[in-house]
Design an enzyme around this catalytic site. Structure first.
Site, PDB file in Angstrom:
ATOM      1  N   ARG A 162       2.104  35.992  27.684  1.00  0.00           N
ATOM      2  CA  ARG A 162       2.356  34.580  27.401  1.00  0.00           C
ATOM      3  C   ARG A 162       2.533  34.304  25.912  1.00  0.00           C
ATOM      4  O   ARG A 162       2.144  33.246  25.422  1.00  0.00           O
ATOM      5  CB  ARG A 162       1.223  33.702  27.964  1.00  0.00           C
ATOM      6  CG  ARG A 162       1.009  33.849  29.458  1.00  0.00           C
ATOM      7  CD  ARG A 162       2.068  33.097  30.234  1.00  0.00           C
ATOM      8  NE  ARG A 162       1.665  32.899  31.614  1.00  0.00           N
ATOM      9  CZ  ARG A 162       1.251  31.731  32.100  1.00  0.00           C
ATOM     10  NH1 ARG A 162       1.205  30.668  31.349  1.00  0.00           N
ATOM     11  NH2 ARG A 162       0.929  31.640  33.359  1.00  0.00           N
TER      12      ARG A 162
ATOM     13  N   ARG B  55       3.939  28.288  25.191  1.00  0.00           N
ATOM     14  CA  ARG B  55       2.532  27.985  25.035  1.00  0.00           C
ATOM     15  C   ARG B  55       2.154  27.443  23.666  1.00  0.00           C
ATOM     16  O   ARG B  55       2.357  26.299  23.398  1.00  0.00           O
ATOM     17  CB  ARG B  55       1.713  29.250  25.334  1.00  0.00           C
ATOM     18  CG  ARG B  55       1.879  29.723  26.748  1.00  0.00           C
ATOM     19  CD  ARG B  55       0.655  29.461  27.515  1.00  0.00           C
ATOM     20  NE  ARG B  55       0.914  28.819  28.779  1.00  0.00           N
ATOM     21  CZ  ARG B  55      -0.057  28.492  29.605  1.00  0.00           C
ATOM     22  NH1 ARG B  55      -1.299  28.783  29.314  1.00  0.00           N
ATOM     23  NH2 ARG B  55       0.206  27.887  30.720  1.00  0.00           N
TER      24      ARG B  55
ATOM     25  N   ASP C  53       9.418  32.944  34.618  1.00  0.00           N
ATOM     26  CA  ASP C  53       8.154  32.731  35.309  1.00  0.00           C
ATOM     27  C   ASP C  53       8.169  33.559  36.591  1.00  0.00           C
ATOM     28  O   ASP C  53       9.250  33.873  37.111  1.00  0.00           O
ATOM     29  CB  ASP C  53       7.939  31.251  35.643  1.00  0.00           C
ATOM     30  CG  ASP C  53       6.490  31.013  36.075  1.00  0.00           C
ATOM     31  OD1 ASP C  53       5.630  30.832  35.198  1.00  0.00           O
ATOM     32  OD2 ASP C  53       6.222  31.038  37.285  1.00  0.00           O
TER      33      ASP C  53
HETATM   34  O1  CP3 Z   1       4.539  36.034  28.592  1.00  0.00           O
HETATM   35  C1  CP3 Z   1       5.415  35.213  28.268  1.00  0.00           C
HETATM   36  O2  CP3 Z   1       5.337  34.584  27.240  1.00  0.00           O
HETATM   37  C2  CP3 Z   1       6.654  35.075  29.140  1.00  0.00           C
HETATM   38  C3  CP3 Z   1       6.657  33.925  29.944  1.00  0.00           C
HETATM   39  C4  CP3 Z   1       5.789  33.783  31.176  1.00  0.00           C
HETATM   40  C5  CP3 Z   1       5.596  32.510  31.756  1.00  0.00           C
HETATM   41  N1  CP3 Z   1       4.948  32.689  32.926  1.00  0.00           N
HETATM   42  C6  CP3 Z   1       6.093  31.257  31.188  1.00  0.00           C
HETATM   43  C7  CP3 Z   1       5.396  30.013  31.554  1.00  0.00           C
HETATM   44  C8  CP3 Z   1       5.174  34.723  31.995  1.00  0.00           C
HETATM   45  C9  CP3 Z   1       5.030  36.226  31.820  1.00  0.00           C
HETATM   46  C10 CP3 Z   1       4.642  34.009  33.112  1.00  0.00           C
HETATM   47  C11 CP3 Z   1       3.962  34.668  34.238  1.00  0.00           C
HETATM   48  C12 CP3 Z   1       3.160  33.859  35.153  1.00  0.00           C
HETATM   49  N2  CP3 Z   1       3.425  32.623  35.663  1.00  0.00           N
HETATM   50  C13 CP3 Z   1       1.975  34.332  35.750  1.00  0.00           C
HETATM   51  C14 CP3 Z   1       1.379  35.685  35.512  1.00  0.00           C
HETATM   52  C15 CP3 Z   1       0.731  35.731  34.176  1.00  0.00           C
HETATM   53  C16 CP3 Z   1      -0.624  35.125  34.116  1.00  0.00           C
HETATM   54  O3  CP3 Z   1      -0.809  34.240  33.264  1.00  0.00           O
HETATM   55  O4  CP3 Z   1      -1.496  35.534  34.884  1.00  0.00           O
HETATM   56  C17 CP3 Z   1       1.506  33.318  36.592  1.00  0.00           C
HETATM   57  C18 CP3 Z   1       0.250  33.372  37.427  1.00  0.00           C
HETATM   58  C19 CP3 Z   1       2.431  32.237  36.544  1.00  0.00           C
HETATM   59  C20 CP3 Z   1       2.396  30.966  37.288  1.00  0.00           C
HETATM   60  C21 CP3 Z   1       2.326  29.850  36.327  1.00  0.00           C
HETATM   61  N3  CP3 Z   1       3.421  29.320  35.673  1.00  0.00           N
HETATM   62  C22 CP3 Z   1       1.180  29.176  35.834  1.00  0.00           C
HETATM   63  C23 CP3 Z   1      -0.243  29.439  36.300  1.00  0.00           C
HETATM   64  C24 CP3 Z   1       1.605  28.262  34.875  1.00  0.00           C
HETATM   65  C25 CP3 Z   1       0.759  27.373  33.986  1.00  0.00           C
HETATM   66  C26 CP3 Z   1       0.728  25.945  34.344  1.00  0.00           C
HETATM   67  C27 CP3 Z   1       0.247  25.164  33.148  1.00  0.00           C
HETATM   68  O5  CP3 Z   1       1.029  24.360  32.628  1.00  0.00           O
HETATM   69  O6  CP3 Z   1      -0.909  25.361  32.738  1.00  0.00           O
HETATM   70  C28 CP3 Z   1       3.001  28.365  34.787  1.00  0.00           C
HETATM   71  C29 CP3 Z   1       3.893  27.614  33.890  1.00  0.00           C
HETATM   72  C30 CP3 Z   1       4.426  28.381  32.728  1.00  0.00           C
HETATM   73  N4  CP3 Z   1       4.982  29.619  32.797  1.00  0.00           N
HETATM   74  C31 CP3 Z   1       4.483  27.923  31.392  1.00  0.00           C
HETATM   75  C32 CP3 Z   1       5.110  28.941  30.649  1.00  0.00           C
HETATM   76  C33 CP3 Z   1       5.456  28.931  29.195  1.00  0.00           C
HETATM   77  C34 CP3 Z   1       3.986  26.582  30.900  1.00  0.00           C
HETATM   78  C35 CP3 Z   1       4.974  25.551  31.318  1.00  0.00           C
HETATM   79  C36 CP3 Z   1       5.484  24.700  30.192  1.00  0.00           C
HETATM   80  O7  CP3 Z   1       5.506  25.100  29.019  1.00  0.00           O
HETATM   81  O8  CP3 Z   1       5.951  23.590  30.540  1.00  0.00           O
END
Ligand code: CP3
Length: 356
Positions: free
Chosen positions: A39, A43, A88
């Site tokens: 991530r 973020r 994602d």
């Molecule tokens: O690593 C990186 O920087 C690449 C981008 C990446 C994202 N999601 C972008 C994202 C990666 C590798 C993921 C994987 C992902 N997504 C996982 C596995 C990694 C882990 O953290 O265990 C999981 C479980 C998800 C599902 C998911 N998507 C979640 C739990 C969330 C968070 C929700 C929140 O807002 O708290 C997301 C959204 C997400 N995926 C964001 C990003 C940058 C945030 C959304 C935003 O910025 O609007």
């Protein structure tokens, strides 16, 4: 060409192949311990929030210009040793027509959860034509990144199933586990279908130029080892096997997986990711020989003063001293409120401290 031969066109350029990150994944000597952060894209970065203004998360994943920019941001800012493709884990599901969205502050939400055989029938295979923006963005990225390796990724079948069956994030996975225990055949078919989709999605990324891949089984730690072995491992192993022939390092990561590390190694990855709960020397004993390890600084440590971050980082590096291959990372993703400068300092600290 035999199944295990690496197609020549998927070998990264020599300078990338020789990078500290790919060398560590292959358990070869390195000039310094390589660092990247799960991530790292998005973020905590203000430049990320700026380019994302007014654009939904899934929409941004489908725009090669944005994907390229967001993937490059942490490489420019922190000098990390690898980029991770901005996307994602639910993108391939969206691409095959699953009605889902990523709700800010919540996570993936699925309109119609998968609970029956009829629901399963809606999950079709993924083809490269479903994700043209991935191929385009990775093409741009590999030329912009120069020798810095690009990590492709996907969600593992269990973690994807947890969202599909629950309909959204869960702490207990009661619906997913009810299917696993109550209708093992439907469960096995669901995980097998997801393994096919995941493998196809990873292949698209490798063929477009990703030089390593990570399978995120973030929520596998919810499972007892016997259940993991019987009901989850076969599907993850199928994914790793499907991409073995490319010869790119395959990383396997989960949270709270201390009791599963041996089985996660058995599933076939080259590198096993470890969260902060198990020290790396102990993790190496559990995983067994022949694998590199990735990890494992607690992401909350970055909220402490610099001296404390450095002390905890030294603990991780000391614990990794006897490993054949170590990729420094956090034990889970960067938390949104993290000070980006703390990440930059951490990269510098690991590089300086491990320079050989
Ligand atoms: O690593 C990186 O920087 C690449 C981008 C990446 C994202 N999601 C972008 C994202 C990666 C590798 C993921 C994987 C992902 N997504 C996982 C596995 C990694 C882990 O953290 O265990 C999981 C479980 C998800 C599902 C998911 N998507 C979640 C739990 C969330 C968070 C929700 C929140 O807002 O708290 C997301 C959204 C997400 N995926 C964001 C990003 C940058 C945030 C959304 C935003 O910025 O609007």
């Amino acid at each position: 060409m035999s199944a295990n031969e690496t197609p020549a066109s998927h070998q990264p350029p020599a300078a990338t192949r020789d990078s500290a990150f790919l060398r560590a994944c292959r358990r070869e000597p390195v000039p310094h311990t390589p660092v990247w952060f799960m991530r790292q894209a998005g973020r905590s970065l203000p430049e990320y929030r700026k380019v994302r203004e007014g654009i939904g998360m899934l929409d941004s994943c489908m725009r090669p210009d944005l994907v390229t920019e967001i993937t490059l941001q942490p490489v420019r800012r922190h000098g990390v040793d690898a980029a991770i493709y901005f996307s994602d884990i639910v993108v391939p599901l969206k691409a095959i027509g699953v009605d889902l969205d990523i709700k800010p502050g919540v996570g993936p939400v699925v309109e119609q959860p998968v609970r029956s055989r009829a629901d399963l029938a809606r999950l079709r295979d993924l083809t490269p034509e479903d994700v043209p923006y991935v191929t385009e963005a990775i093409g741009r990225l590999t030329s912009e990144l120069g020798p810095t390796p690009l990590i492709g990724f996907a969600g593992a079948p269990f973690t994807l199933a947890s969202y599909l069956v629950e309909g959204g994030p869960s702490r207990t996975y009661e619906n997913a586990k009810a299917m696993m225990y109550g209708d093992p055949e439907l469960w096995a078919d669901l995980l097998d279908r997801l393994a096919g989709i995941t493998a196809a999605f990873l292949k698209v990324q490798i063929e477009a130029g990703a030089s390593a891949v990570q399978l995120f089984d973030s929520w596998a730690g919810a499972l007892a080892p016997a259940d993991y072995r019987r009901s989850v491992l076969p599907a993850s192993a199928k994914v790793f096997e499907a991409v073995a022939g490319y010869g790119v390092p395959r990383i396997h990561f989960g949270v709270g997986t201390g009791e599963l590390l041996g089985l996660m190694g058995e599933a076939g990855a080259d590198v096993v990711g470890v969260d902060w709960r198990v020290p790396l020397d102990e993790a190496a004993r559990r995983v067994g020989p022949g694998k590199a390890l990735q990890g494992n600084l607690d992401p909350t440590v970055l909220f402490a003063p610099r001296e404390a971050v450095e002390a905890k980082t030294r603990e991780v590096l000391d614990s990794a001293a006897g490993l054949e291959g170590h990729v420094f990372n956090l034990g889970h993703g960067v938390m949104p409120a993290t000070d980006p400068d703390a990440l930059t300092r951490l990269v510098e600290y690991v590089h300086t401290r491990t320079a050989r």
